[in-house]
Design a protein around this motif. Sequence first.
Motif, mmCIF file in Angstrom:
data_model
loop_
_atom_site.group_PDB
_atom_site.id
_atom_site.type_symbol
_atom_site.label_atom_id
_atom_site.label_comp_id
_atom_site.label_asym_id
_atom_site.label_seq_id
_atom_site.Cartn_x
_atom_site.Cartn_y
_atom_site.Cartn_z
ATOM 1 N N THR A 173 0.828 -1.209 0.000
ATOM 2 C CA THR A 173 0.000 0.000 0.000
ATOM 3 C C THR A 173 0.862 1.259 0.000
ATOM 4 O O THR A 173 0.532 2.245 -0.656
ATOM 5 N N SER A 174 1.977 1.216 0.699
ATOM 6 C CA SER A 174 2.848 2.390 0.805
ATOM 7 C C SER A 174 3.432 2.808 -0.547
ATOM 8 O O SER A 174 3.816 3.960 -0.731
ATOM 9 N N ALA A 175 3.497 1.893 -1.509
ATOM 10 C CA ALA A 175 4.090 2.200 -2.814
ATOM 11 C C ALA A 175 3.189 3.072 -3.682
ATOM 12 O O ALA A 175 3.677 3.793 -4.558
ATOM 13 N N ILE A 176 1.888 3.035 -3.443
ATOM 14 C CA ILE A 176 0.944 3.723 -4.339
ATOM 15 C C ILE A 176 1.172 5.235 -4.352
ATOM 16 O O ILE A 176 1.235 5.847 -5.415
ATOM 17 N N SER A 177 1.325 5.858 -3.196
ATOM 18 C CA SER A 177 1.526 7.317 -3.185
ATOM 19 C C SER A 177 2.841 7.692 -3.857
ATOM 20 O O SER A 177 2.923 8.722 -4.528
ATOM 21 N N GLU A 178 3.867 6.843 -3.707
ATOM 22 C CA GLU A 178 5.140 7.106 -4.379
ATOM 23 C C GLU A 178 4.991 6.987 -5.894
ATOM 24 O O GLU A 178 5.544 7.778 -6.653
ATOM 25 N N LEU A 179 4.230 5.984 -6.332
ATOM 26 C CA LEU A 179 3.988 5.810 -7.771
ATOM 27 C C LEU A 179 3.251 7.021 -8.333
ATOM 28 O O LEU A 179 3.594 7.525 -9.401
ATOM 29 N N TRP A 180 2.248 7.500 -7.617
ATOM 30 C CA TRP A 180 1.486 8.663 -8.077
ATOM 31 C C TRP A 180 2.388 9.878 -8.235
ATOM 32 O O TRP A 180 2.230 10.652 -9.177
ATOM 33 N N GLN A 181 3.332 10.054 -7.332
ATOM 34 C CA GLN A 181 4.269 11.182 -7.462
ATOM 35 C C GLN A 181 5.069 11.050 -8.751
ATOM 36 O O GLN A 181 5.265 12.034 -9.468
ATOM 37 N N ASP A 182 5.527 9.834 -9.052
ATOM 38 C CA ASP A 182 6.251 9.585 -10.304
ATOM 39 C C ASP A 182 5.366 9.879 -11.511
ATOM 40 O O ASP A 182 5.814 10.477 -12.485
ATOM 41 N N TYR A 183 4.118 9.440 -11.450
ATOM 42 C CA TYR A 183 3.202 9.608 -12.591
ATOM 43 C C TYR A 183 2.965 11.085 -12.895
ATOM 44 O O TYR A 183 2.868 11.473 -14.054
ATOM 45 N N HIS A 184 2.847 11.903 -11.863
ATOM 46 C CA HIS A 184 2.623 13.342 -12.074
ATOM 47 C C HIS A 184 3.810 14.010 -12.764
ATOM 48 O O HIS A 184 3.646 15.033 -13.417
ATOM 49 N N LEU A 185 4.988 13.421 -12.638
ATOM 50 C CA LEU A 185 6.185 13.974 -13.268
ATOM 51 C C LEU A 185 6.434 13.405 -14.663
ATOM 52 O O LEU A 185 7.312 13.874 -15.377
ATOM 53 N N ASN A 186 5.675 12.397 -15.055
ATOM 54 C CA ASN A 186 5.859 11.717 -16.342
ATOM 55 C C ASN A 186 5.101 12.476 -17.438
ATOM 56 O O ASN A 186 3.872 12.440 -17.500
ATOM 57 N N GLU A 187 5.832 13.145 -18.318
ATOM 58 C CA GLU A 187 5.214 13.974 -19.361
ATOM 59 C C GLU A 187 4.480 13.152 -20.413
ATOM 60 O O GLU A 187 3.618 13.674 -21.119
ATOM 61 N N ASP A 188 4.840 11.866 -20.560
ATOM 62 C CA ASP A 188 4.204 11.006 -21.559
ATOM 63 C C ASP A 188 2.853 10.473 -21.093
ATOM 64 O O ASP A 188 2.079 9.959 -21.887
ATOM 65 N N LEU A 189 2.577 10.594 -19.815
ATOM 66 C CA LEU A 189 1.350 10.061 -19.228
ATOM 67 C C LEU A 189 0.281 11.148 -19.215
ATOM 68 O O LEU A 189 0.421 12.169 -18.543
ATOM 69 N N VAL A 190 -0.798 10.937 -19.992
ATOM 70 C CA VAL A 190 -1.877 11.923 -20.090
ATOM 71 C C VAL A 190 -2.782 11.842 -18.864
ATOM 72 O O VAL A 190 -3.150 12.844 -18.272
ATOM 73 N N ARG A 191 -3.156 10.618 -18.477
ATOM 74 C CA ARG A 191 -4.028 10.379 -17.321
ATOM 75 C C ARG A 191 -3.703 9.019 -16.732
ATOM 76 O O ARG A 191 -3.234 8.121 -17.417
ATOM 77 N N PHE A 192 -4.027 8.857 -15.452
ATOM 78 C CA PHE A 192 -3.872 7.560 -14.794
ATOM 79 C C PHE A 192 -4.863 7.453 -13.655
ATOM 80 O O PHE A 192 -5.345 8.459 -13.137
ATOM 81 N N ILE A 193 -5.172 6.234 -13.292
ATOM 82 C CA ILE A 193 -5.997 5.956 -12.119
ATOM 83 C C ILE A 193 -5.563 4.604 -11.581
ATOM 84 O O ILE A 193 -5.193 3.711 -12.345
ATOM 85 N N THR A 194 -5.565 4.474 -10.276
ATOM 86 C CA THR A 194 -5.207 3.216 -9.632
ATOM 87 C C THR A 194 -6.326 2.837 -8.681
ATOM 88 O O THR A 194 -6.730 3.646 -7.845
#
Length: 114
Positions: A74-95
């Motif tokens: 569970t602790s990994a999800i917030s870290e992943l979201w931080q990475d996703y917000h910095l990823n310019e190739d990612l338009v949208r995401f949901i987990t």
Amino acid sequence: MIKTKQNLYEGMYVISATLSDDARGKALDKIQSGITSRAGEIVKIHDQGRRRLAYEIDGHREGHYYIVYFKAPTSAISELWQDYHLNEDLVRFITLAVEKVMDKIEFKPLEQAE
């Protein structure tokens, strides 16, 4: 060694449709390596292909959809979201936390406005 509990998650990722096949593959690899580097495990990936977005997002009208099932602490999800917000190739995401992995996924076509 203590093993931390891993939950099952479904992540939907919309990657920019303007990327080349190679660049899109690298963007998906980056998502996967983010999961595995945080003690996660990829269970299944559904490539849903290039689709028109329901509405324009940051100038994008289309995106390439991937649905990734993975196990992670569970602790990994917030870290992943931080990475996703910095990823310019990612338009949208949901987990989402899910109970089981879907064998087949189908999108219904968008209803045409009358």
